[in-house]
Design a protein around this motif. Structure first.
Motif, PDB file in Angstrom:
ATOM      1  N   GLY A  12      31.237  29.876  39.229  1.00 31.17           N
ATOM      2  CA  GLY A  12      32.447  30.670  39.407  1.00 31.17           C
ATOM      3  C   GLY A  12      32.790  31.556  38.236  1.00 31.17           C
ATOM      4  N   GLU A  59      42.101  35.074  39.148  1.00 32.48           N
ATOM      5  CA  GLU A  59      41.259  33.879  39.063  1.00 32.48           C
ATOM      6  C   GLU A  59      41.588  32.917  40.200  1.00 32.48           C
ATOM      7  N   ARG A  60      42.875  32.810  40.527  1.00 32.47           N
ATOM      8  CA  ARG A  60      43.268  31.941  41.650  1.00 32.47           C
ATOM      9  C   ARG A  60      42.906  32.583  42.986  1.00 32.47           C
ATOM     10  N   GLU A 115      38.985  32.884  43.233  1.00 27.71           N
ATOM     11  CA  GLU A 115      38.260  31.666  42.833  1.00 27.71           C
ATOM     12  C   GLU A 115      37.167  31.994  41.819  1.00 27.71           C
TER      13      GLU A 115
END
Length: 482
Positions: A167, A195-196, A199
């Motif tokens: 990731g 980032e959230r 992912e």
């Protein structure tokens, strides 16, 4: 007056003598220098890229390759607003009448401003200050629930074609020291959110163009340019100076794309696909080159030499110099090894529809061999009928969309400075403090700085090229999300 350094004297001499013109053999076209993939071929390249990026495929040494996105973003946006600064009436009126379509528009800030005040608010430090900020931190796109800067769109791109199996997405951005706080703020505003959302875990590094790569400026008469404070003027040497930054990158495969070449997110599937095509192509050529290197080192033979000569001629447009034919097989193997054992670059090429950009050509090298190169207009002799004819017949241009493999088959990093053609720079006319000057531009990052790389040109869709050279470009469909 301060003393001239040896570097200054060499650069002044270069400014006086100029640079040699490039000898153009032919424009690179589809079938002769530019690869045009079928849909099946493109899909295979995408699969190869995804296998390497995910770590399912490894390098010949069994090591997972490291990938990063490299974004030149050090320039200010002043040229983007040139027509507004110059009070171009037509552009100013169109800008103001379309102001609500720009992502940086705010009804609270703009609704009650007249034409002049609207321009002043956009450019001036008491308003948005866009006239002096870097393009990277300007609001390019409005999605209704959010607006995105250019650097934010690059982070979104990185999540879609640079994310590894863990990731992680590595992003390197070249900036000017005076803009560090602006970049930090622009990145901090979106990093956690993206980032959230995507992912991904971003590893972002901002780097400066080295000050020692600045070059001396001279007057039109060729004398050192003296600033009002009595100092000798030195200027940034252009994007070619970034080869030094690229040389310090600790990754194997690098994607290079200019800061202003981003589109709204609905274009992202096409953008990501063709970036992966370029990555897969670069890795395929690295594999082929490495297999030839290993075969030659294990003992050359006539059929293999002929196969490699054919590979260079048909796939890289490299003709060997006339002296090559006189060599024995061992010497030929050594010459071919030297050509094979170099960094690889794969450059996207789009059909020429009038946009600015360097052109792809087959050129004649000093030793009589030929190679594929990206040339800027200033490198083409306007007095050479053949060069002018080749320019007219050119069908594509380079949108600064590259993938570079910086390591050899054993994972060792090349010293990129060994592959620069220092005769491929150019001289430009500039002004400073209202006075004319001549500036020395180093060999461009994707031009002479990569001149001695193994080069492949790949045709990519024009839809992947959406630069913002002027503020009015933000009104094009590729930059309108709503």
């Amino acid at each position: 007056m301060e003393k001239l350094t040896d570097k200054d004297r060499i650069e002044i001499e270069r400014l006086k003598k100029g640079f040699p013109w490039m000898e153009i053999v032919a424009p690179a076209t589809v079938g002769k220098g530019i690869v045009s993939f079928t849909e099946d071929d493109a899909r295979n390249m995408v699969c190869k890229a995804e296998a390497y990026i995910s770590g399912k495929c490894t390098g010949p040494d069994g090591r997972k390759l490291g990938f990063a996105k490299f974004v030149p973003a050090s320039g200010a946006a002043s040229r983007m607003f040139k027509d507004l600064f110059n009070k171009n009436v037509t552009i100013v009126n169109k800008f103001v009448s379309s102001i609500e379509k720009f992502a940086f528009y705010s009804e609270k800030e703009f609704s009650k401003l007249d034409v002049d005040a609207c321009v002043d608010h956009t450019l001036g430090e008491e308003g948005l200050g866009y006239g002096s900020k870097p393009k990277a931190v300007l609001k390019f796109h409005n999605y209704g629930n959010e607006t995105r800067t250019a650097i934010a769109e690059h982070l979104v791109e990185a999540a879609h074609y640079m994310k590894d199996a863990n990731g992680n997405a590595n992003v390197i951005v070249t900036i000017s020291p005076e803009h560090q706080k602006l970049f930090d703020a622009a990145i901090a505003e979106v990093k956690d959110v993206y980032e959230r959302k995507y992912e991904v875990k971003y590893n972002i590094e901002t780097v400066f163009q080295h000050k020692w790569t600045d070059t001396i400026a001279v007057t039109p008469e060729g004398e050192p340019f003296i600033s009002n404070d009595g100092s000798i003027l030195h200027r940034p040497g252009g994007h070619g100076a970034l080869i030094n930054n690229l040389n310090e990158v600790p990754f194997d495969v690098i994607s290079i794309k200019n800061i202003d070449n981003v589109a709204v997110e609905r274009f992202l599937p096409l953008t990501a696909k063709w970036k992966k095509v370029l990555i897969g192509t670069a890795l395929s050529y690295r594999e082929k080159v490495d297999s030839y290197i290993k075969a030659l080192r294990s003992g050359s033979d006539r059929p293999l030499l002929s196969e490699i000569e054919s590979f260079f001629a048909k796939e890289l447009c490299v003709e060997m110099p006339s002296a090559y034919a006189c060599l024995d097989d061992n010497a030929k193997a050594g010459a071919l090894l030297a050509l094979l054992d170099r960094p690889v670059r794969v450059c996207g090429m789009v059909r020429n529809e009038g946009e600015p950009g360097g052109g792809p050509f087959v050129i004649r090298e000093k030793d009589g061999s030929t190679s594929l190169q990206i040339l800027e207009g200033v490198q083409i002799n306007p007095s050479d009928p053949k060069a002018v004819e080749c320019l007219k017949k050119s069908t594509h241009f380079n949108p600064v969309d590259l993938v570079c493999v910086l390591t050899d088959g054993d994972g060792r990093h090349y010293n990129l400075l060994d592959y620069v053609d220092n005769d491929a720079g150019f001289i430009s006319s500039k002004s400073y403090q209202g006075r004319e000057l001549k500036a020395l531009e180093l060999p461009g990052l994707w031009n002479g700085a990569m001149s001695r790389w193994n080069t492949v040109f790949v045709e990519v869709p024009i839809e992947t090229f959406n630069p913002v050279k002027t503020v009015m470009d933000l009104l094009r469909p590729a930059h309108q999300a709503l």
